[in-house]
Design an enzyme around this catalytic site. Sequence first.
Site, short mmCIF file in Angstrom:
data_model
loop_
_atom_site.label_atom_id
_atom_site.label_comp_id
_atom_site.label_asym_id
_atom_site.label_seq_id
_atom_site.Cartn_x
_atom_site.Cartn_y
_atom_site.Cartn_z
CB CYS A 59 -3.48 6.42 -3.42
SG CYS A 59 -1.74 6.71 -3.06
CG ASP A 96 -1.91 1.10 1.27
OD1 ASP A 96 -2.04 1.83 0.26
OD2 ASP A 96 -2.59 1.27 2.31
N1 SAH Z 1 -1.47 0.70 4.86
C1 SAH Z 1 -1.60 1.87 5.70
C2 SAH Z 1 -0.75 3.04 5.26
C3 SAH Z 1 -0.77 3.39 3.80
S1 SAH Z 1 -0.08 4.94 3.37
C4 SAH Z 1 -3.06 2.25 5.84
O1 SAH Z 1 -3.93 1.73 5.13
O2 SAH Z 1 -3.36 3.10 6.68
C5 SAH Z 1 1.55 4.58 2.92
C6 SAH Z 1 2.50 4.44 4.07
O3 SAH Z 1 3.79 4.16 3.55
C7 SAH Z 1 2.66 5.67 4.94
O4 SAH Z 1 2.42 5.34 6.29
C8 SAH Z 1 4.13 6.09 4.74
O5 SAH Z 1 4.73 6.61 5.91
C9 SAH Z 1 4.77 4.77 4.36
N2 SAH Z 1 6.01 4.82 3.57
C10 SAH Z 1 6.38 5.74 2.66
N3 SAH Z 1 7.55 5.40 2.09
C11 SAH Z 1 7.93 4.22 2.64
C12 SAH Z 1 9.04 3.34 2.46
N4 SAH Z 1 10.00 3.62 1.57
N5 SAH Z 1 9.10 2.24 3.19
C13 SAH Z 1 8.13 1.94 4.10
N6 SAH Z 1 7.05 2.72 4.31
C14 SAH Z 1 6.95 3.85 3.60
#
Ligand code: SAH
Length: 454
Positions: A412, A385
Amino acid sequence: MKTQPVQKNETIEVEIIDLTHEGLGVGKVDGYPLFIENSLPGEKVKILVLKAGTKFGYGKVLERLTDSPDRVTLTDESLLRTGIAPLQHMTYEAQLLFKQKQVEKVLEKISKMPDVPVLPTVGMVNPVGYRNKAQIPVRKVAGQIETGFYRKNSHDLIPIKDFHIQDPAIDQAIVVIRDILARFNVKIYDEKGHVGNLRHIIIRRGHYSHQMMVVLVTRTGKIFKHEQITEEILKELPEVVSIIQNINPDKTNVILGKESKLLYGKDHIEDQLLGKTYQISAPSFYQVNTEQTEFMYQTAMDFAGLSKDDIIIDAYCGIGTIGLSMADRVNHVYGVEIVKEAIDDAKINAFNNSIENVTFKTGSAEKVMQKWKESGIDPTVLVVDPPRKGLTEPFIETAIEMQPERIIYISCNPATLARDLKLFASNYEVKKVQPIDLFPQTHHVESVTLLQRK
Ligand code: SAH
Protein backbone atom coordinates in the site's frame (compact mmCIF):
# COMPACT_ATOMS: atom_id res chain seq x y z
CA MET A 1 18.01 38.85 3.42
CA LYS A 2 16.07 37.33 0.56
CA THR A 3 17.04 33.70 -0.03
CA GLN A 4 13.92 32.32 -1.75
CA PRO A 5 12.70 33.66 -5.09
CA VAL A 6 9.22 34.10 -3.57
CA GLN A 7 8.03 35.37 -0.21
CA LYS A 8 5.05 34.50 1.96
CA ASN A 9 1.87 36.41 1.02
CA GLU A 10 3.23 37.25 -2.42
CA THR A 11 0.88 36.79 -5.40
CA ILE A 12 2.48 35.20 -8.47
CA GLU A 13 1.61 33.29 -11.63
CA VAL A 14 3.07 29.84 -12.24
CA GLU A 15 2.60 26.93 -14.59
CA ILE A 16 2.08 23.51 -13.04
CA ILE A 17 4.66 21.06 -14.35
CA ASP A 18 4.18 17.95 -12.20
CA LEU A 19 2.27 16.30 -9.36
CA THR A 20 3.70 15.19 -6.01
CA HIS A 21 2.89 11.66 -4.83
CA GLU A 22 0.18 13.26 -2.71
CA GLY A 23 -1.41 14.81 -5.79
CA LEU A 24 -0.36 18.42 -5.18
CA GLY A 25 0.54 20.42 -8.27
CA VAL A 26 4.19 21.49 -8.57
CA GLY A 27 5.07 24.90 -9.96
CA LYS A 28 8.61 26.27 -10.12
CA VAL A 29 10.02 29.77 -9.80
CA ASP A 30 13.73 29.85 -10.76
CA GLY A 31 13.93 26.15 -9.87
CA TYR A 32 12.29 26.69 -6.48
CA PRO A 33 9.31 24.32 -6.12
CA LEU A 34 5.92 25.40 -4.84
CA PHE A 35 3.30 22.80 -3.94
CA ILE A 36 -0.22 23.82 -4.84
CA GLU A 37 -3.49 22.09 -4.01
CA ASN A 38 -6.18 21.69 -6.65
CA SER A 39 -3.88 22.32 -9.62
CA LEU A 40 -2.92 20.01 -12.46
CA PRO A 41 0.03 19.74 -14.88
CA GLY A 42 -0.31 22.17 -17.77
CA GLU A 43 -2.51 24.59 -15.86
CA LYS A 44 -1.47 28.20 -15.40
CA VAL A 45 -2.52 29.52 -12.01
CA LYS A 46 -2.37 32.71 -10.03
CA ILE A 47 -1.40 31.80 -6.49
CA LEU A 48 -0.93 33.26 -3.07
CA VAL A 49 2.29 32.01 -1.45
CA LEU A 50 1.22 30.50 1.89
CA LYS A 51 4.62 29.40 3.06
CA ALA A 52 8.14 29.82 1.70
CA GLY A 53 10.62 27.46 3.35
CA THR A 54 14.29 27.23 2.46
CA LYS A 55 13.88 24.37 -0.03
CA PHE A 56 10.22 24.57 -1.07
CA GLY A 57 6.98 26.42 -0.45
CA TYR A 58 3.22 26.08 -0.55
CA GLY A 59 0.72 28.10 -2.53
CA LYS A 60 -3.03 28.47 -2.81
CA VAL A 61 -4.82 28.99 -6.11
CA LEU A 62 -6.49 32.40 -6.31
CA GLU A 63 -7.43 32.07 -9.94
CA ARG A 64 -7.01 29.35 -12.55
CA LEU A 65 -5.96 30.90 -15.84
CA THR A 66 -6.19 27.68 -17.89
CA ASP A 67 -7.86 24.29 -17.32
CA SER A 68 -6.26 20.89 -17.81
CA PRO A 69 -8.26 18.37 -19.88
CA ASP A 70 -7.80 16.04 -16.86
CA ARG A 71 -9.87 18.35 -14.67
CA VAL A 72 -13.39 17.63 -13.47
CA THR A 73 -15.62 20.09 -11.64
CA LEU A 74 -15.40 19.76 -7.87
CA THR A 75 -18.60 18.58 -6.27
CA ASP A 76 -17.55 19.38 -2.73
CA GLU A 77 -14.66 21.66 -1.82
CA SER A 78 -14.54 20.37 1.77
CA LEU A 79 -13.37 16.96 0.51
CA LEU A 80 -10.22 18.59 -0.86
CA ARG A 81 -9.73 20.80 2.19
CA THR A 82 -9.92 17.85 4.57
CA GLY A 83 -7.85 15.55 2.41
CA ILE A 84 -10.66 12.99 2.26
CA ALA A 85 -10.60 13.05 -1.55
CA PRO A 86 -7.41 14.86 -2.60
CA LEU A 87 -7.68 13.71 -6.25
CA GLN A 88 -11.33 14.62 -6.59
CA HIS A 89 -10.50 17.33 -9.14
CA MET A 90 -8.96 14.78 -11.57
CA THR A 91 -10.83 12.60 -14.07
CA TYR A 92 -10.80 8.98 -12.99
CA GLU A 93 -8.70 8.01 -16.04
CA ALA A 94 -6.10 10.58 -14.98
CA GLN A 95 -6.12 9.24 -11.41
CA LEU A 96 -5.45 5.70 -12.66
CA LEU A 97 -2.62 6.86 -14.90
CA PHE A 98 -1.18 8.96 -12.05
CA LYS A 99 -1.02 5.83 -9.87
CA GLN A 100 0.61 3.70 -12.56
CA LYS A 101 3.22 6.43 -13.07
CA GLN A 102 3.86 6.62 -9.32
CA VAL A 103 4.86 2.98 -9.32
CA GLU A 104 6.97 3.37 -12.47
CA LYS A 105 8.74 6.34 -10.95
CA VAL A 106 9.76 4.62 -7.71
CA LEU A 107 10.82 1.44 -9.51
CA GLU A 108 13.08 3.52 -11.67
CA LYS A 109 14.39 5.93 -9.03
CA ILE A 110 14.50 3.82 -5.86
CA SER A 111 14.77 0.21 -7.09
CA LYS A 112 16.81 1.05 -10.23
CA MET A 113 14.53 -1.30 -12.17
CA PRO A 114 13.31 0.81 -15.09
CA ASP A 115 12.45 -2.26 -17.18
CA VAL A 116 9.95 -3.95 -14.86
CA PRO A 117 6.50 -3.95 -16.50
CA VAL A 118 4.01 -1.88 -14.52
CA LEU A 119 0.53 -2.76 -15.79
CA PRO A 120 -2.24 -0.16 -16.14
CA THR A 121 -4.01 0.50 -12.83
CA VAL A 122 -7.22 -1.49 -12.51
CA GLY A 123 -9.94 0.89 -11.38
CA MET A 124 -13.54 0.67 -10.25
CA VAL A 125 -16.55 0.99 -12.52
CA ASN A 126 -18.13 3.35 -10.01
CA PRO A 127 -15.27 4.89 -8.00
CA VAL A 128 -17.30 6.40 -5.15
CA GLY A 129 -19.04 5.18 -2.01
CA TYR A 130 -16.63 2.27 -1.64
CA ARG A 131 -15.31 2.48 1.94
CA ASN A 132 -16.78 -0.12 4.28
CA LYS A 133 -15.32 1.62 7.33
CA ALA A 134 -15.41 5.16 8.71
CA GLN A 135 -13.62 6.69 11.69
CA ILE A 136 -15.27 10.01 12.30
CA PRO A 137 -14.32 12.62 14.91
CA VAL A 138 -17.18 14.14 16.88
CA ARG A 139 -16.78 17.71 18.10
CA LYS A 140 -18.82 20.69 19.18
CA VAL A 141 -18.75 23.41 16.54
CA ALA A 142 -20.55 26.65 17.42
CA GLY A 143 -22.43 24.87 20.21
CA GLN A 144 -23.68 22.06 17.93
CA ILE A 145 -22.59 18.42 17.92
CA GLU A 146 -20.96 17.87 14.55
CA THR A 147 -19.40 14.95 12.70
CA GLY A 148 -17.01 15.51 9.83
CA PHE A 149 -13.33 15.62 9.23
CA TYR A 150 -10.36 17.79 10.18
CA ARG A 151 -9.13 20.55 7.91
CA LYS A 152 -5.77 19.36 6.51
CA ASN A 153 -2.83 19.80 8.91
CA SER A 154 -5.16 20.88 11.71
CA HIS A 155 -7.70 19.58 14.18
CA ASP A 156 -10.45 22.02 13.17
CA LEU A 157 -13.50 19.94 12.38
CA ILE A 158 -15.29 20.69 9.12
CA PRO A 159 -18.83 19.28 9.35
CA ILE A 160 -19.47 16.80 6.52
CA LYS A 161 -22.50 14.65 5.79
CA ASP A 162 -21.66 13.22 2.39
CA PHE A 163 -18.17 11.74 2.58
CA HIS A 164 -18.32 10.77 -1.08
CA ILE A 165 -16.00 7.75 -0.77
CA GLN A 166 -17.81 5.97 2.07
CA ASP A 167 -20.69 3.52 1.78
CA PRO A 168 -23.71 5.90 1.78
CA ALA A 169 -25.37 3.71 4.43
CA ILE A 170 -22.41 4.54 6.72
CA ASP A 171 -22.75 8.27 5.98
CA GLN A 172 -26.40 8.05 6.93
CA ALA A 173 -25.70 6.07 10.12
CA ILE A 174 -23.20 8.68 11.30
CA VAL A 175 -25.82 11.42 11.10
CA VAL A 176 -28.40 9.23 12.86
CA ILE A 177 -25.99 8.46 15.71
CA ARG A 178 -24.88 12.09 15.93
CA ASP A 179 -28.52 13.14 16.40
CA ILE A 180 -29.13 10.46 19.04
CA LEU A 181 -26.05 11.63 20.96
CA ALA A 182 -27.34 15.20 20.77
CA ARG A 183 -30.80 14.18 22.02
CA PHE A 184 -29.28 12.50 25.08
CA ASN A 185 -26.94 15.41 25.71
CA VAL A 186 -23.85 13.22 25.59
CA LYS A 187 -20.74 15.16 26.57
CA ILE A 188 -18.56 15.67 23.53
CA TYR A 189 -14.79 15.51 23.71
CA ASP A 190 -12.90 18.79 23.63
CA GLU A 191 -9.35 18.22 22.48
CA LYS A 192 -7.88 21.48 23.75
CA GLY A 193 -8.91 21.03 27.38
CA HIS A 194 -8.85 17.21 27.15
CA VAL A 195 -12.31 17.25 28.74
CA GLY A 196 -15.70 15.90 27.67
CA ASN A 197 -16.25 12.29 26.64
CA LEU A 198 -17.27 11.16 23.17
CA ARG A 199 -14.31 11.32 20.76
CA HIS A 200 -15.03 9.26 17.64
CA ILE A 201 -17.72 7.19 15.98
CA ILE A 202 -16.34 4.21 14.08
CA ILE A 203 -18.61 2.28 11.77
CA ARG A 204 -17.96 -0.87 9.78
CA ARG A 205 -20.54 -2.27 7.39
CA GLY A 206 -20.20 -5.58 5.58
CA HIS A 207 -20.30 -4.95 1.82
CA TYR A 208 -22.30 -8.13 1.18
CA SER A 209 -23.74 -8.89 4.62
CA HIS A 210 -24.80 -5.32 5.45
CA GLN A 211 -24.02 -6.15 9.08
CA MET A 212 -23.04 -3.00 10.90
CA MET A 213 -20.70 -2.45 13.85
CA VAL A 214 -20.76 0.80 15.80
CA VAL A 215 -17.82 1.73 18.03
CA LEU A 216 -18.22 4.74 20.30
CA VAL A 217 -14.78 5.93 21.38
CA THR A 218 -14.90 7.76 24.70
CA ARG A 219 -12.40 9.40 27.01
CA THR A 220 -13.83 7.96 30.22
CA GLY A 221 -15.35 4.61 31.17
CA LYS A 222 -18.92 5.82 31.45
CA ILE A 223 -21.41 6.96 28.85
CA PHE A 224 -24.38 8.72 30.38
CA LYS A 225 -27.62 6.82 29.56
CA HIS A 226 -25.82 4.30 27.37
CA GLU A 227 -28.68 1.75 27.60
CA GLN A 228 -31.16 4.17 26.10
CA ILE A 229 -28.64 5.29 23.50
CA THR A 230 -28.06 1.68 22.48
CA GLU A 231 -31.79 1.10 22.25
CA GLU A 232 -32.27 4.16 20.04
CA ILE A 233 -29.41 3.17 17.75
CA LEU A 234 -30.95 -0.29 17.27
CA LYS A 235 -34.35 1.18 16.61
CA GLU A 236 -33.12 3.59 13.96
CA LEU A 237 -30.39 1.41 12.44
CA PRO A 238 -31.70 -2.16 12.17
CA GLU A 239 -28.51 -3.35 10.42
CA VAL A 240 -26.49 -2.90 13.63
CA VAL A 241 -25.39 -6.24 15.12
CA SER A 242 -22.64 -4.92 17.39
CA ILE A 243 -22.18 -1.84 19.55
CA ILE A 244 -18.88 -1.41 21.33
CA GLN A 245 -17.56 1.28 23.63
CA ASN A 246 -13.84 1.82 23.33
CA ILE A 247 -12.14 3.84 26.02
CA ASN A 248 -9.23 6.07 25.10
CA PRO A 249 -8.24 8.22 28.10
CA ASP A 250 -5.05 9.57 26.50
CA LYS A 251 -4.24 12.92 24.97
CA THR A 252 -3.34 11.43 21.59
CA ASN A 253 -4.06 11.32 17.87
CA VAL A 254 -4.39 7.54 18.06
CA ILE A 255 -8.10 6.82 17.73
CA LEU A 256 -8.56 3.55 19.63
CA GLY A 257 -7.70 2.96 23.29
CA LYS A 258 -6.78 -0.40 24.79
CA GLU A 259 -9.99 -1.14 26.68
CA SER A 260 -13.32 -2.06 25.09
CA LYS A 261 -16.78 -2.91 26.45
CA LEU A 262 -19.49 -4.68 24.53
CA LEU A 263 -22.67 -2.60 24.80
CA TYR A 264 -24.80 -4.75 22.52
CA GLY A 265 -24.71 -7.90 20.37
CA LYS A 266 -21.61 -9.65 19.04
CA ASP A 267 -18.03 -8.37 19.22
CA HIS A 268 -17.65 -8.75 15.45
CA ILE A 269 -19.44 -8.49 12.14
CA GLU A 270 -19.30 -10.95 9.28
CA ASP A 271 -18.74 -10.33 5.61
CA GLN A 272 -17.80 -12.30 2.50
CA LEU A 273 -14.79 -12.22 0.20
CA LEU A 274 -14.54 -14.48 -2.88
CA GLY A 275 -17.37 -16.62 -1.57
CA LYS A 276 -15.95 -17.25 1.90
CA THR A 277 -17.37 -15.82 5.12
CA TYR A 278 -15.19 -13.92 7.56
CA GLN A 279 -15.71 -12.63 11.04
CA ILE A 280 -14.07 -9.27 11.69
CA SER A 281 -13.50 -7.99 15.25
CA ALA A 282 -13.10 -4.30 16.03
CA PRO A 283 -9.29 -4.34 16.49
CA SER A 284 -8.70 -6.48 13.37
CA PHE A 285 -7.62 -5.06 10.04
CA TYR A 286 -10.02 -5.52 7.14
CA GLN A 287 -9.50 -4.11 3.64
CA VAL A 288 -11.79 -1.08 3.24
CA ASN A 289 -12.71 -1.57 -0.42
CA THR A 290 -14.34 -4.99 -0.70
CA GLU A 291 -14.95 -5.03 -4.46
CA GLN A 292 -11.35 -4.14 -5.32
CA THR A 293 -9.95 -6.40 -2.60
CA GLU A 294 -11.56 -9.39 -4.29
CA PHE A 295 -9.88 -8.41 -7.54
CA MET A 296 -6.59 -7.92 -5.69
CA TYR A 297 -6.70 -11.34 -4.01
CA GLN A 298 -7.60 -12.89 -7.36
CA THR A 299 -4.57 -11.17 -8.92
CA ALA A 300 -2.35 -12.43 -6.09
CA MET A 301 -3.61 -15.97 -6.70
CA ASP A 302 -3.07 -15.71 -10.46
CA PHE A 303 0.46 -14.40 -9.93
CA ALA A 304 1.15 -17.18 -7.43
CA GLY A 305 0.14 -19.86 -9.97
CA LEU A 306 -1.10 -22.15 -7.20
CA SER A 307 -0.93 -25.95 -7.26
CA LYS A 308 -1.72 -28.76 -4.83
CA ASP A 309 1.94 -29.12 -3.81
CA ASP A 310 2.35 -25.51 -2.79
CA ILE A 311 3.18 -24.50 0.77
CA ILE A 312 2.10 -20.90 1.33
CA ILE A 313 3.22 -18.38 3.90
CA ASP A 314 0.76 -15.51 4.29
CA ALA A 315 2.75 -12.91 6.23
CA TYR A 316 0.88 -9.94 7.73
CA CYS A 317 -2.25 -12.04 7.31
CA GLY A 318 -4.81 -10.02 9.32
CA ILE A 319 -7.93 -12.19 9.74
CA GLY A 320 -6.47 -14.73 7.31
CA THR A 321 -8.35 -13.68 4.18
CA ILE A 322 -5.57 -14.14 1.60
CA GLY A 323 -4.36 -17.52 2.89
CA LEU A 324 -7.90 -18.83 3.34
CA SER A 325 -8.77 -17.75 -0.23
CA MET A 326 -5.82 -19.84 -1.43
CA ALA A 327 -6.17 -22.82 0.92
CA ASP A 328 -8.45 -25.00 -1.24
CA ARG A 329 -5.91 -25.05 -4.04
CA VAL A 330 -2.72 -25.76 -2.08
CA ASN A 331 -1.13 -28.19 0.35
CA HIS A 332 -0.86 -25.96 3.42
CA VAL A 333 -1.04 -22.29 4.45
CA TYR A 334 0.88 -20.68 7.31
CA GLY A 335 -0.30 -17.23 8.42
CA VAL A 336 1.35 -14.76 10.78
CA GLU A 337 -0.02 -11.54 12.19
CA ILE A 338 0.84 -9.34 15.18
CA VAL A 339 -2.69 -8.51 16.40
CA LYS A 340 -3.99 -11.34 18.58
CA GLU A 341 -7.67 -10.58 17.97
CA ALA A 342 -7.05 -10.84 14.21
CA ILE A 343 -5.46 -14.28 14.63
CA ASP A 344 -8.40 -15.35 16.82
CA ASP A 345 -10.65 -14.25 13.93
CA ALA A 346 -8.45 -16.09 11.41
CA LYS A 347 -8.72 -19.37 13.34
CA ILE A 348 -12.51 -19.06 13.59
CA ASN A 349 -12.64 -18.12 9.91
CA ALA A 350 -10.76 -21.30 8.99
CA PHE A 351 -13.17 -23.35 11.10
CA ASN A 352 -16.33 -21.65 9.79
CA ASN A 353 -15.23 -22.20 6.19
CA SER A 354 -14.25 -25.85 6.94
CA ILE A 355 -10.62 -25.22 6.04
CA GLU A 356 -8.18 -27.50 7.86
CA ASN A 357 -4.87 -27.10 6.05
CA VAL A 358 -3.95 -23.81 7.74
CA THR A 359 -1.83 -22.76 10.72
CA PHE A 360 -2.11 -19.26 12.17
CA LYS A 361 0.40 -17.73 14.58
CA THR A 362 0.31 -14.48 16.54
CA GLY A 363 3.61 -12.63 16.55
CA SER A 364 5.84 -10.33 14.62
CA ALA A 365 6.36 -11.53 11.07
CA GLU A 366 10.15 -11.34 11.32
CA LYS A 367 10.33 -13.48 14.49
CA VAL A 368 7.76 -16.07 13.45
CA MET A 369 9.35 -16.43 9.98
CA GLN A 370 12.68 -17.11 11.66
CA LYS A 371 11.07 -19.79 13.85
CA TRP A 372 9.34 -21.38 10.89
CA LYS A 373 12.64 -21.47 9.04
CA GLU A 374 14.37 -23.13 11.99
CA SER A 375 11.62 -25.74 12.23
CA GLY A 376 12.15 -26.65 8.58
CA ILE A 377 9.03 -25.16 6.99
CA ASP A 378 9.75 -24.91 3.31
CA PRO A 379 7.37 -22.52 1.52
CA THR A 380 7.01 -22.53 -2.26
CA VAL A 381 5.10 -19.24 -2.27
CA LEU A 382 5.50 -16.33 0.15
CA VAL A 383 2.77 -13.69 0.25
CA VAL A 384 3.54 -10.46 2.10
CA ASP A 385 1.07 -7.65 2.76
CA PRO A 386 2.81 -5.32 5.22
CA PRO A 387 1.61 -1.93 6.51
CA ARG A 388 2.86 1.31 4.93
CA LYS A 389 6.33 1.06 6.44
CA GLY A 390 6.98 -2.08 4.41
CA LEU A 391 9.19 -5.06 5.31
CA THR A 392 12.23 -5.09 7.56
CA GLU A 393 15.71 -6.19 6.52
CA PRO A 394 15.73 -9.20 8.90
CA PHE A 395 12.41 -10.33 7.41
CA ILE A 396 13.77 -10.04 3.88
CA GLU A 397 16.96 -11.92 4.84
CA THR A 398 14.94 -14.78 6.32
CA ALA A 399 12.60 -14.80 3.32
CA ILE A 400 15.57 -15.12 0.93
CA GLU A 401 17.06 -17.92 3.03
CA MET A 402 13.77 -19.85 2.87
CA GLN A 403 14.00 -19.77 -0.94
CA PRO A 404 10.34 -19.72 -1.97
CA GLU A 405 9.91 -20.08 -5.75
CA ARG A 406 7.67 -17.05 -5.93
CA ILE A 407 7.00 -14.06 -3.72
CA ILE A 408 3.80 -12.02 -4.01
CA TYR A 409 4.30 -8.57 -2.52
CA ILE A 410 1.06 -6.69 -1.86
CA SER A 411 1.91 -3.10 -1.05
CA CYS A 412 0.00 0.00 0.00
CA ASN A 413 3.07 2.22 -0.32
CA PRO A 414 5.11 2.30 -3.55
CA ALA A 415 8.12 3.95 -1.87
CA THR A 416 8.70 1.15 0.65
CA LEU A 417 7.84 -1.47 -1.97
CA ALA A 418 10.56 -0.07 -4.22
CA ARG A 419 13.08 0.04 -1.34
CA ASP A 420 12.30 -3.60 -0.42
CA LEU A 421 12.41 -4.89 -4.02
CA LYS A 422 15.97 -3.66 -4.23
CA LEU A 423 16.91 -5.86 -1.27
CA PHE A 424 15.44 -8.91 -3.01
CA ALA A 425 17.16 -8.06 -6.31
CA SER A 426 20.21 -10.34 -6.19
CA ASN A 427 18.05 -13.41 -5.49
CA TYR A 428 14.71 -12.58 -7.07
CA GLU A 429 13.65 -11.16 -10.41
CA VAL A 430 10.76 -8.71 -10.31
CA LYS A 431 8.46 -9.96 -13.08
CA LYS A 432 5.60 -7.44 -13.03
CA VAL A 433 3.60 -5.05 -10.92
CA GLN A 434 -0.18 -4.67 -11.06
CA PRO A 435 -1.47 -1.45 -9.46
CA ILE A 436 -5.06 -1.77 -8.28
CA ASP A 437 -7.11 1.22 -7.25
CA LEU A 438 -8.30 0.42 -3.74
CA PHE A 439 -8.66 4.07 -2.81
CA PRO A 440 -10.28 6.07 -5.63
CA GLN A 441 -10.22 9.89 -5.25
CA THR A 442 -7.23 9.60 -2.88
CA HIS A 443 -3.49 9.47 -3.59
CA HIS A 444 -3.06 6.00 -2.06
CA VAL A 445 -1.53 3.43 -4.41
CA GLU A 446 -1.99 -0.30 -3.87
CA SER A 447 -0.19 -2.88 -5.98
CA VAL A 448 0.57 -6.58 -6.37
CA THR A 449 4.10 -7.57 -7.43
CA LEU A 450 5.36 -10.94 -8.60
CA LEU A 451 8.95 -11.92 -7.78
CA GLN A 452 10.50 -15.10 -9.18
CA ARG A 453 13.51 -16.84 -7.70
CA LYS A 454 16.58 -16.58 -9.93
N1 SAH B 1 -3.41 -9.40 4.54
C1 SAH B 1 -4.43 -8.82 5.38
C2 SAH B 1 -3.93 -7.72 6.28
C3 SAH B 1 -3.07 -6.66 5.65
S1 SAH B 1 -2.81 -5.21 6.60
C4 SAH B 1 -5.62 -8.40 4.55
O1 SAH B 1 -5.56 -8.35 3.31
O2 SAH B 1 -6.65 -8.08 5.14
C5 SAH B 1 -1.30 -5.49 7.41
C6 SAH B 1 -1.41 -6.33 8.65
O3 SAH B 1 -0.10 -6.46 9.20
C7 SAH B 1 -2.27 -5.76 9.75
O4 SAH B 1 -3.24 -6.71 10.14
C8 SAH B 1 -1.28 -5.49 10.91
O5 SAH B 1 -1.84 -5.73 12.18
C9 SAH B 1 -0.19 -6.49 10.61
N2 SAH B 1 1.15 -6.19 11.13
C10 SAH B 1 1.73 -4.99 11.32
N3 SAH B 1 3.01 -5.13 11.73
C11 SAH B 1 3.26 -6.46 11.79
C12 SAH B 1 4.39 -7.25 12.13
N4 SAH B 1 5.55 -6.68 12.49
N5 SAH B 1 4.29 -8.57 12.08
C13 SAH B 1 3.12 -9.17 11.71
N6 SAH B 1 2.02 -8.49 11.37
C14 SAH B 1 2.07 -7.15 11.41
